[in-house]
Write an enzyme that holds these catalytic residues in place. Sequence first.
Site, mmCIF file in Angstrom:
data_model
loop_
_atom_site.group_PDB
_atom_site.id
_atom_site.type_symbol
_atom_site.label_atom_id
_atom_site.label_comp_id
_atom_site.label_asym_id
_atom_site.label_seq_id
_atom_site.Cartn_x
_atom_site.Cartn_y
_atom_site.Cartn_z
ATOM 1 N N LEU A 143 1.873 1.829 -3.054
ATOM 2 C CA LEU A 143 3.309 1.592 -2.931
ATOM 3 C C LEU A 143 3.990 2.785 -2.277
ATOM 4 C CD1 LEU A 143 5.659 -0.192 -5.272
ATOM 5 C CD2 LEU A 143 6.231 2.142 -4.679
ATOM 6 N N ALA A 157 3.204 2.880 1.356
ATOM 7 C CA ALA A 157 3.947 1.870 2.125
ATOM 8 C C ALA A 157 5.426 2.217 2.230
ATOM 9 C CB ALA A 157 3.785 0.501 1.471
ATOM 10 N N GLU A 158 5.978 2.775 1.178
ATOM 11 C CA GLU A 158 7.411 3.069 1.161
ATOM 12 C C GLU A 158 7.764 4.281 2.023
ATOM 13 O OE1 GLU A 158 9.920 1.449 0.146
ATOM 14 O OE2 GLU A 158 9.188 0.061 -1.354
ATOM 15 N N ALA A 159 6.988 5.354 1.895
ATOM 16 C CA ALA A 159 7.391 6.609 2.537
ATOM 17 C C ALA A 159 6.288 7.290 3.329
ATOM 18 C CB ALA A 159 7.916 7.576 1.476
ATOM 19 N N TYR A 198 5.110 -6.230 3.752
ATOM 20 C CA TYR A 198 5.034 -5.177 2.733
ATOM 21 C C TYR A 198 3.937 -5.502 1.715
ATOM 22 C CZ TYR A 198 6.902 -2.288 -1.144
ATOM 23 O OH TYR A 198 7.072 -1.391 -2.166
#
Length: 185
Positions: free
Chosen positions: A9, A12-14, A108
């Site tokens: 996560l 994927a986010e940052a 995502y």
Amino acid sequence: VDPDLCTRLVGAEAAWDPKHGHGYNPVGAMGYVQMMPGTLHYLTKGTVSEEQFLADPSLQFRLGARYLRQQLDAMGGSVPRALAAYNSGAGGVDKQLKGSMFLEPRDYVAKILGVSPQEAEAAFRTGVMPAGQPAYKPLGQTQVGAQTPSEILAEQYEEKSTFGQRHGTVMEFNKSLSTLLPFAY
């Protein structure tokens, strides 16, 4: 919450990039877990400021895991739906279940689960991964002495100019994994 899922996560986010870890994206999400200010306020009942959140990556990881745990609970344990809810909100999941899945959460979910966009959408629709597949494809080996998922992610950025900063953040996250469980359950 599975630490491997949390590692994915954050990737994927940052993408483990410190500029994301200590700042805001164009829509206002902040930190390594790209949390919206309203979500931060909700999770902490207003006891943690945005400045405190951005200054403490370990806090970001713990609160991100807590929020993911809440989404898993709200979605009946469905990892694909919980990830879509993390990305687009629980209301977004309801709308997508009634119609077509939005491209951003579909991609995502696919990125985090390590499946094709079509498999991600099928998993989202059914609430489970296709028959015979695990909840998500493991990122790395889990045997004693094998690389951890966060070490594998760190290696992916070895050639980047900010590797030292990213590697330090990944290792900090690795140390934080042991503190995720009390906050995530």
